[in-house]
Structures are given as structure tokens and as C-alpha cells.
Scaffold this motif. Structure first.
Motif, PDB file in Angstrom:
ATOM      1  N   PRO A  15       7.119  12.534  -2.237  1.00  0.00           N
ATOM      2  CA  PRO A  15       7.782  12.331  -0.949  1.00  0.00           C
ATOM      3  C   PRO A  15       8.539  13.583  -0.490  1.00  0.00           C
ATOM      4  CG  PRO A  15       9.139  11.434  -2.707  1.00  0.00           C
ATOM      5  CD  PRO A  15       7.953  12.074  -3.370  1.00  0.00           C
ATOM      6  N   GLY A  16       8.183  14.107   0.651  1.00  0.00           N
ATOM      7  CA  GLY A  16       8.850  15.273   1.200  1.00  0.00           C
ATOM      8  C   GLY A  16      10.062  14.901   2.042  1.00  0.00           C
ATOM      9  N   GLN A  17      10.745  15.917   2.540  1.00  0.00           N
ATOM     10  CA  GLN A  17      12.005  15.689   3.259  1.00  0.00           C
ATOM     11  C   GLN A  17      11.808  14.949   4.570  1.00  0.00           C
ATOM     12  OE1 GLN A  17      13.976  19.184   4.925  1.00  0.00           O
ATOM     13  NE2 GLN A  17      12.122  20.401   4.727  1.00  0.00           N
ATOM     14  N   THR A  18      10.604  15.027   5.174  1.00  0.00           N
ATOM     15  CA  THR A  18      10.360  14.367   6.456  1.00  0.00           C
ATOM     16  C   THR A  18       9.528  13.102   6.309  1.00  0.00           C
ATOM     17  OG1 THR A  18       8.361  15.696   6.861  1.00  0.00           O
ATOM     18  CG2 THR A  18      10.459  16.583   7.649  1.00  0.00           C
ATOM     19  N   HIS A  19       9.435  12.551   5.095  1.00  0.00           N
ATOM     20  CA  HIS A  19       8.487  11.471   4.831  1.00  0.00           C
ATOM     21  C   HIS A  19       9.085  10.075   4.910  1.00  0.00           C
ATOM     22  CE1 HIS A  19       5.346  14.145   2.545  1.00  0.00           C
ATOM     23  NE2 HIS A  19       5.454  14.435   3.835  1.00  0.00           N
ATOM     24  N   ILE A  20      10.254   9.931   5.507  1.00  0.00           N
ATOM     25  CA  ILE A  20      10.874   8.613   5.560  1.00  0.00           C
ATOM     26  C   ILE A  20       9.999   7.621   6.305  1.00  0.00           C
ATOM     27  CG2 ILE A  20      12.224   9.298   7.592  1.00  0.00           C
ATOM     28  CD1 ILE A  20      13.205   6.696   4.912  1.00  0.00           C
ATOM     29  N   PHE A  21       9.259   8.067   7.340  1.00  0.00           N
ATOM     30  CA  PHE A  21       8.465   7.095   8.096  1.00  0.00           C
ATOM     31  C   PHE A  21       7.291   6.582   7.269  1.00  0.00           C
ATOM     32  CE2 PHE A  21       6.715  11.201   9.389  1.00  0.00           C
ATOM     33  CZ  PHE A  21       5.347  11.010   9.362  1.00  0.00           C
ATOM     34  N   PHE A  22       6.787   7.372   6.292  1.00  0.00           N
ATOM     35  CA  PHE A  22       5.767   6.855   5.390  1.00  0.00           C
ATOM     36  C   PHE A  22       6.351   5.730   4.531  1.00  0.00           C
ATOM     37  CE2 PHE A  22       3.993  11.391   5.482  1.00  0.00           C
ATOM     38  CZ  PHE A  22       3.074  11.083   6.468  1.00  0.00           C
ATOM     39  N   TRP A  23       7.551   5.953   4.012  1.00  0.00           N
ATOM     40  CA  TRP A  23       8.175   4.955   3.144  1.00  0.00           C
ATOM     41  C   TRP A  23       8.424   3.654   3.905  1.00  0.00           C
ATOM     42  CZ3 TRP A  23       8.121   4.359  -1.754  1.00  0.00           C
ATOM     43  CH2 TRP A  23       9.070   3.593  -2.433  1.00  0.00           C
ATOM     44  N   ARG A  24       8.813   3.769   5.169  1.00  0.00           N
ATOM     45  CA  ARG A  24       9.008   2.565   5.978  1.00  0.00           C
ATOM     46  C   ARG A  24       7.675   1.844   6.197  1.00  0.00           C
ATOM     47  NH1 ARG A  24      12.389   6.373   9.828  1.00  0.00           N
ATOM     48  NH2 ARG A  24      14.485   6.109   8.998  1.00  0.00           N
ATOM     49  N   GLU A  25       6.626   2.616   6.472  1.00  0.00           N
ATOM     50  CA  GLU A  25       5.325   1.995   6.696  1.00  0.00           C
ATOM     51  C   GLU A  25       4.821   1.325   5.424  1.00  0.00           C
ATOM     52  OE1 GLU A  25       1.992   3.521   9.444  1.00  0.00           O
ATOM     53  OE2 GLU A  25       1.411   4.265   7.449  1.00  0.00           O
ATOM     54  N   ILE A  26       5.071   1.938   4.281  1.00  0.00           N
ATOM     55  CA  ILE A  26       4.680   1.331   3.006  1.00  0.00           C
ATOM     56  C   ILE A  26       5.341  -0.034   2.843  1.00  0.00           C
ATOM     57  CG2 ILE A  26       5.024   1.558   0.504  1.00  0.00           C
ATOM     58  CD1 ILE A  26       4.584   4.643   0.992  1.00  0.00           C
ATOM     59  N   ALA A  27       6.625  -0.132   3.153  1.00  0.00           N
ATOM     60  CA  ALA A  27       7.329  -1.407   3.043  1.00  0.00           C
ATOM     61  C   ALA A  27       6.731  -2.445   3.996  1.00  0.00           C
ATOM     62  CB  ALA A  27       8.814  -1.212   3.333  1.00  0.00           C
ATOM     63  N   GLU A  28       6.363  -2.026   5.197  1.00  0.00           N
ATOM     64  CA  GLU A  28       5.776  -2.966   6.157  1.00  0.00           C
ATOM     65  C   GLU A  28       4.385  -3.407   5.722  1.00  0.00           C
ATOM     66  OE1 GLU A  28       7.269  -4.382   8.505  1.00  0.00           O
ATOM     67  OE2 GLU A  28       9.051  -3.149   8.862  1.00  0.00           O
ATOM     68  N   ILE A  29       3.616  -2.517   5.107  1.00  0.00           N
ATOM     69  CA  ILE A  29       2.301  -2.907   4.577  1.00  0.00           C
ATOM     70  C   ILE A  29       2.471  -3.968   3.497  1.00  0.00           C
ATOM     71  CG2 ILE A  29       0.324  -2.081   3.225  1.00  0.00           C
ATOM     72  CD1 ILE A  29       0.632   0.598   4.742  1.00  0.00           C
ATOM     73  N   GLU A  30       3.442  -3.771   2.624  1.00  0.00           N
ATOM     74  CA  GLU A  30       3.709  -4.762   1.576  1.00  0.00           C
ATOM     75  C   GLU A  30       4.085  -6.100   2.184  1.00  0.00           C
ATOM     76  OE1 GLU A  30       5.313  -1.940  -2.063  1.00  0.00           O
ATOM     77  OE2 GLU A  30       6.689  -2.479  -0.447  1.00  0.00           O
ATOM     78  N   ALA A  31       4.856  -6.085   3.262  1.00  0.00           N
ATOM     79  CA  ALA A  31       5.263  -7.331   3.914  1.00  0.00           C
ATOM     80  C   ALA A  31       4.077  -8.073   4.505  1.00  0.00           C
ATOM     81  CB  ALA A  31       6.297  -7.034   5.003  1.00  0.00           C
ATOM     82  N   LEU A  32       2.991  -7.364   4.766  1.00  0.00           N
ATOM     83  CA  LEU A  32       1.776  -7.993   5.301  1.00  0.00           C
ATOM     84  C   LEU A  32       0.879  -8.554   4.207  1.00  0.00           C
ATOM     85  CD1 LEU A  32       0.909  -5.346   8.044  1.00  0.00           C
ATOM     86  CD2 LEU A  32       1.795  -7.661   8.422  1.00  0.00           C
ATOM     87  N   GLY A  33       1.305  -8.486   2.952  1.00  0.00           N
ATOM     88  CA  GLY A  33       0.528  -9.051   1.862  1.00  0.00           C
ATOM     89  C   GLY A  33      -0.475  -8.105   1.244  1.00  0.00           C
ATOM     90  N   VAL A  34      -0.381  -6.818   1.548  1.00  0.00           N
ATOM     91  CA  VAL A  34      -1.285  -5.808   1.006  1.00  0.00           C
ATOM     92  C   VAL A  34      -0.484  -4.900   0.080  1.00  0.00           C
ATOM     93  CG1 VAL A  34      -2.779  -3.847   1.592  1.00  0.00           C
ATOM     94  CG2 VAL A  34      -2.775  -5.894   3.022  1.00  0.00           C
ATOM     95  N   THR A  35      -1.081  -4.526  -1.050  1.00  0.00           N
ATOM     96  CA  THR A  35      -0.418  -3.637  -1.997  1.00  0.00           C
ATOM     97  C   THR A  35      -0.821  -2.201  -1.748  1.00  0.00           C
ATOM     98  OG1 THR A  35      -0.345  -5.354  -3.709  1.00  0.00           O
ATOM     99  CG2 THR A  35      -0.123  -3.064  -4.435  1.00  0.00           C
ATOM    100  N   PRO A  36       0.099  -1.357  -1.272  1.00  0.00           N
ATOM    101  CA  PRO A  36      -0.225   0.059  -1.123  1.00  0.00           C
ATOM    102  C   PRO A  36      -0.146   0.750  -2.488  1.00  0.00           C
ATOM    103  CG  PRO A  36       1.863  -0.466  -0.044  1.00  0.00           C
ATOM    104  CD  PRO A  36       1.446  -1.674  -0.796  1.00  0.00           C
ATOM    105  N   VAL A  37      -1.218   1.409  -2.873  1.00  0.00           N
ATOM    106  CA  VAL A  37      -1.255   2.182  -4.114  1.00  0.00           C
ATOM    107  C   VAL A  37      -1.005   3.637  -3.723  1.00  0.00           C
ATOM    108  CG1 VAL A  37      -2.616   2.851  -6.115  1.00  0.00           C
ATOM    109  CG2 VAL A  37      -2.859   0.547  -5.149  1.00  0.00           C
ATOM    110  N   LEU A  38       0.131   4.187  -4.123  1.00  0.00           N
ATOM    111  CA  LEU A  38       0.579   5.474  -3.612  1.00  0.00           C
ATOM    112  C   LEU A  38      -0.112   6.621  -4.346  1.00  0.00           C
ATOM    113  CD1 LEU A  38       4.400   4.832  -3.136  1.00  0.00           C
ATOM    114  CD2 LEU A  38       2.447   4.105  -1.770  1.00  0.00           C
ATOM    115  N   LEU A  39      -0.619   7.552  -3.561  1.00  0.00           N
ATOM    116  CA  LEU A  39      -1.381   8.686  -4.068  1.00  0.00           C
ATOM    117  C   LEU A  39      -0.882   9.950  -3.377  1.00  0.00           C
ATOM    118  CD1 LEU A  39      -4.782   6.913  -3.473  1.00  0.00           C
ATOM    119  CD2 LEU A  39      -3.829   7.324  -5.753  1.00  0.00           C
TER     120      LEU A  39
END
Length: 416
Positions: A15-39
Motif C-alpha cells: 500500500p502506497g501513500q495515495t492508496h487509501i481509495f483502494f483500501w476503501r474499495e476493498i472493504a466495499e467489495i467484501e461487503a458485497l460478499g466477495v473476497t478480494p485476494v490482495l496482490l
């Protein structure tokens, strides 16, 4: 209990310094019932690991960039060399360099997806990470999709190959979609307009915005990587002009250069000393999301003087916090900021216009309050992280339902 769907989620140097929006999107994907596998390709430098969630993200992330001669030896002979050589003849030898760098990582991604049962990988980049996903697919791994976050030329050569084999791509602005269709009309997957988004529950104010009061210093805030293209030097020049004209203005800039403070930051520090602004302009370095929010809520005006900006998450964050925002009329910024409604737009590289626009907000409290309220409403409507996650999951399911390999092995994944 049915097994949750998995989505490979590939972000370079995460995770880079400007990557907060990725982390937020990851949480929203999880809320939709999908498991994000981080790469990711590789971890960020120590100086850019700044968020309170960075360590948790790194613990969940598989990094593909480790040198493996064995994987390279397996992958290289099986790559589509005829197609890649055609790309090299068109784009130059940089294509072949990227092939050598990415081949082993492509095989690593294929292996990881096979172990984890991942049927689709989304790449939040069109650089080498996209080539890694394309190689993994060619080597027998899952299909992939892309997101285009900015001008295509910054993502390196071999773009036709990367886009030609993708299942779909999300693009953050209408302008970028038009540029892609003009640039390589015969090598595009289905394109979906979907900007990135922000967490409007976290980025909000609990009390109404209050414009600068008579006799009070005007507090400016900016946030972005310390890079010449972000225009921080123009904003510092605007502050110099305002102070020279007798206006009490202070500026804080959050962000760091890609060298951890030994690169463009030194240029800005020298500029601040040259102008005698050490008591009035502060470089905060790489800071976490909570610090950015706190500084936004204390600011009277947010300004980012980028020379080019695909869309601008920093603008979104400021507008979500109800801070009157000044952006540059470049890239896709006008698709986020309607001049005079959600913020004010100025030409890039014109600090005198920027200074006058800052003063305009400071001297017109009604305008400042209008920008604060209208901007917040726009972000809530069109630029939340949930919308991006919903689009990504929907398009993944649609792509999987069309994949003949999937249809031959099991029923299509139902859409919600």
C-alpha cells in the motif's frame, strides 16, 4: 454454506501513500460478499508506509515481484512471442525489457490463482502489473480486467497487448475513454465509465463549514505526491504573492516524494527558504488518512495545482469534507468540479491566477459556503467507494458468465 467468490485485486507497490481509495474499495467489495485476494508487485519503501491500515494490508498481500529464474524459465518459452515482437516493433525495445521483468511474476500469479481458486484478477494499473496479469492468463491462469487512472502514456509500452486480452476495463473519466478509442480503437475490451470513490462516512464534518473570519489567517491545505507535475511549486508561489500583497496566508502540504524525502521535496524546501516562507509553509510528509481528514476540517481552502490530473482523489476528499476547493482545468478534473458549483477551476502553471482565486474565496464567505455544501452533495451522489466496488463486482460476474471455459465447467455466477 456456499463458498464466497474470490477476486484477485492487483495494485502495484501496495500500500502506497495515495492508496487509501483502494483500501476503501476493498472493504466495499467484501461487503458485497466477495473476497478480494490482495496482490501486488512489491512492498512500498519504508518511508511511504504511513497508514494505520498499512501493516494489515501488507500482511494480506501476496507480492509477485521476487526474482525466480525457475519461474522465468517456465514462462518465457510459452509466451506469445510473435505478438510481443510485433508490439516491440511498434513501441520499441522497452516492450522486451518489460517482458523479461514480468514473465516470472506472471507465472507466480498463475500459480497463486490456481491455489486460491481465483477466476478473475482486476489490475488497478495499465503498467507492468497489467502485463503480469496478461501473461498469467496466457499461461493458463484466470482472465483479467484493468482500470485506467490517467493518461495512457505514463503506463509504458505494449498497451495494445494488455488491452486486447482484457475481459473489460473501467476508466475514470469520459475524456480518457475518448482518448482510448482514438488511440487504439481495434484493441479495446468493453469499457465502463467508473471513477474511483471516497468514504463519505469517514470524510465528513460534524459542524457547518465556517469561512475565514476578519483578522484570522487564511489556512490553505494541499495533499498530493511531491512531484513537479502536482504543481506544489506553483501553489507556494501563489502564497508568496498573497503574502507580498499583505494577506495573512498559511499553507500545509501533505505528501512525500517517491524517494522518501530525498527527491523533489528538497526542491520545494529550497523554494520555501528562497521565498522566506519557513514560518508560513509546512511540508508534512507522508501522513495517514486521519491526519489528512483533520487538516481538511481545519482548512479554509483546499488547492491542488496539478499540471495534469486524471480526476483527483485528493480533490474528492477535500470536497467530501466540505472544504471550498480549487482545482486545475486539466485532464478529467472538470468531470468532478463544475466551475463555480463544486469548486473553482484555474489554468495550470499560472500561480497569479491561483492566488487571485484563493483571495476570491477568502473575500466572499457566501461563495465559500456554497462551494462547501454543493460539493459535499455531489460527492455523496456520484463519487463513493461503494459505487466503484459495485461496478467491479457486476462486471466481473458478467465477464465470467460469458467465459466459455467457465460455462463448460460450471453454471454462470448469478448476478445480484
Amino acid at each position: 454454506m456456499p463458498q464466497r467468490e474470490k477476486l484477485g485485486y492487483l495494485v502495484p507497490q501496495f500500500p502506497g501513500q495515495t492508496h487509501i481509495f483502494f483500501w476503501r474499495e476493498i472493504a466495499e467489495i467484501e461487503a458485497l460478499g466477495v473476497t478480494p485476494v490482495l496482490l501486488s508487485t512489491r512492498p512500498p519503501p519504508d518511508g511511504l508506509i504511513v497508514h494505520d491500515w498499512s501493516q494489515a494490508a501488507m500482511a494480506r498481500t501476496t507480492y509477485l515481484g521476487a526474482v525466480s529464474l525457475a519461474r522465468a524459465a517456465r514462462a518465457l518459452p510459452r509466451l506469445p512471442w510473435g505478438e510481443l515482437l510485433r508490439e516491440a516493433r511498434r513501441d520499441g525495445a522497452g516492450v522486451l525489457k518489460d517482458v523479461l521483468v514480468c514473465a516470472a511474476a506472471g507465472e507466480a500469479l498463475r500459480e497463486h490463482c490456481a491455489r486460491e481458486g481465483i477466476a478473475h484478477v482486476h489490475v488497478h494499473s495499465c503498467g507492468r502489473a497489467a502485463l503480469i496479469a496478461a501473461f498469467a492468463q496466457h499461461l493458463g491462469g484466470p482472465g483479467y480486467s484493468l482500470t485506467l487512472h490517467g493518461a495512457l502514456e505514463v503506463y509504458g509500452p505494449g498497451q495494445r497487448y494488455k488491452w486486447r486480452h482484457a475481459r473489460f476495463a473501467t476508466v475514470i473519466t469520459r475524456q480518457l475513454i475518448a482518448e482510448m478509442r482514438a488511440e487504439q480503437p481495434d484493441d479495446l475490451p468493453p469499457l465502463v465509465l467508473r471513477p474511483m470513490g471516497v468514504d463519505t462516512g469517514f470524510l465528513r464534518r460534524d459542524a457547518p463549514y465556517v469561512p475565514v473570519q476578519p483578522g484570522e489567517p487564511l489556512r490553505l491545505f494541499s495533499c498530493g505526491r511531491l512531484n513537479v507535475a502536482k504543481g506544489h511549486q506553483d501553489l507556494i508561489e501563489a502564497v508568496r504573492q498573497l503574502r507580498a500583497a499583505g494577506h495573512d496566508v498559511t499553507l500545509e502540504i501533505a505528501g512525500q516524494d517517491d524517494d522518501g524525502g530525498s527527491g523533489f521535496r528538497l526542491v520545494l524546501e529550497q523554494l520555501i527558504r528562497q521565498y522566506g516562507l519557513q514560518a508560513h509553509v509546512r511540508l508534512l510528509g507522508a501522513v495517514d488518512a486521519a491526519t489528512v481528514r483533520d487538516r481538511l476540517l481545519q482548512a479554509h481552502v483546499f488547492a491542488l495545482a496539478s499540471w495534469y490530473e486524471g480526476l483527483g482523489v485528493a480533490y474528492m476528499e477535500a470536497i467530501a469534507c466540505g472544504v471550498p476547493t480549487i482545482g486545475t482545468a486539466t485532464g478529467g478534473v472538470a468531470e468532478l468540479i463544475d466551475d463555480g458549483v463544486e469548486g473553482l477551476l484555474v489554468p495550470p502553471k499560472e500561480p497569479e491566477v491561483l492566488a487571485a482565486t484563493i483571495l476570491r474565496i477568502a473575500e466572499d464567505p457566501d461563495l465559500a459556503r456554497h462551494l462547501s455544501g454543493a460539493g459535499r452533495a455531489r460527492i455523496e451522489r456520484d463519487f463513493t467507494a461503494k459505487l466503484g466496488a459495485e461496478t467491479l463486482v457486476e462486471e466481473m460476474r458478467r465477464a465470467l458468465s460469458r467465459d466459455p471455459r467457465r460455462r463448460a465447467s460450471r453454471p454462470p455466477v448469478p448476478r445480484t
